[in-house]
Design an enzyme around this catalytic site. Sequence first.
Site, short mmCIF file in Angstrom:
data_model
loop_
_atom_site.label_atom_id
_atom_site.label_comp_id
_atom_site.label_asym_id
_atom_site.label_seq_id
_atom_site.Cartn_x
_atom_site.Cartn_y
_atom_site.Cartn_z
CD GLU A 161 -12.39 -18.94 -14.64
OE1 GLU A 161 -13.52 -19.05 -14.81
OE2 GLU A 161 -11.75 -19.06 -13.65
NE ARG A 196 -13.75 -22.29 -13.78
CZ ARG A 196 -13.74 -23.54 -13.07
NH1 ARG A 196 -14.14 -24.55 -13.25
NH2 ARG A 196 -13.53 -23.19 -11.62
CB SER A 247 -10.47 -18.49 -10.40
OG SER A 247 -10.72 -19.28 -9.32
#
Length: 336
Positions: free
Chosen positions: A331, A162, A235
């Site tokens: 995130e 990520r 997420s």
Amino acid sequence: MSIAFTEQSLQHCNTLGLPARTQVAVLDDEAAIPDLCGAPAGSPVFILGGGSNVLMQSQPRHRVLRVALRGIRLLQETADHWIIEAAAGESWHGFVTRCLEQGWPGLENLALIPGTVGAAPVQNIGAYGLELDQRLHSVVAWDLHAGRECALLPSDCGFAYRDSVFKRDGAGRWLIVRVRFALPKAWAPRLDYPDLRGHPGLQGDAPTPRQVYDAVCGIRRRKLPDPAVLGNAGSFFKNPVIDAARADALRQRFPDLRTYPQADGRVKLAAGWLIEQAGWKGRRLGPVGMHERQALVLVNHGGAQAADVQALAQAVRQGVRDRFDVDLEQEPVVLD
Ligand code: EPU
């Protein structure tokens, strides 16, 4: 050719549905890009794709450039690969579907991820056992600081879980215009992820790309809330990666701990499991909450502002720290 910014609401341009107003312009022609280079330091530009991984403050100091470049084409066919190029403003899921329909499979594990093609390399999207960097050929991007267009190979992009150079350098330096994918002609299903391995639709000898695509879409629709119905940014935290020794110690105390060994010897934990065990699954704080089927997804039940999201994120982080002594990292990027 000049780009005109005007003050606009961005509430419909972020999947969390948070209210935000700032100066906004739409980029639908690459010829306008040189105009953006060397923007005055006092008014930095934030590059926005589908707004599916962004936490927007209500009055950002950044101006926002919405990327709406379109186009998908077969760039080249080699002995082993189809090289497909897609413009940054294309919908990611639309692109995955189009590739499948054209007979260029290989991206089906990443079906139904919200957002645009241009945003996909920024956070190196991944799901169901596949990460974008495993299918990437190159990224064509403007370095707005240097004022030139570059073609970056995967090794130039600093990909990690990520993460990428595009994310680390901040949302104002790289303007991704086109992304090229190398899709192997020798297609083989990627069924390592537990949800796929045991999936009833994939139990035959030779599942087809369409069957994998349908299975992934089905799993996502069951587990993850549709942002068009319930605001969310997927997420909200990364799965934390910790040392093996710490993971062993935690497993002694919590035998059900979900762990995924990493290539570098460290261990990834399932943040959704940690959050659920900390008591936050399905729980609300004001107008926001953690989703009832996937505790890793923060949802806007209606009327939330950035401050509500931040208060809940802080409480969840504290809850996980208190119970497991593990820090969660957010995130979505912040538009401030
Ligand atoms: N789990 C729980 N409770 C929960 C959620 C999960 O116990 O509320 C457990 C599950 O039972 C499973 C484990 O945690 O054992 C992992 O759950 P899941 O398979 O749902 O995946 P995840 O690790 O929570 C990641 C990605 C998702 C991606 C899925 C599938 C991150 C931060 N998230 O979630 O990506 O779709 O794997 O590959 O890596 C996103 O980035 O926005 C996203 C949705």
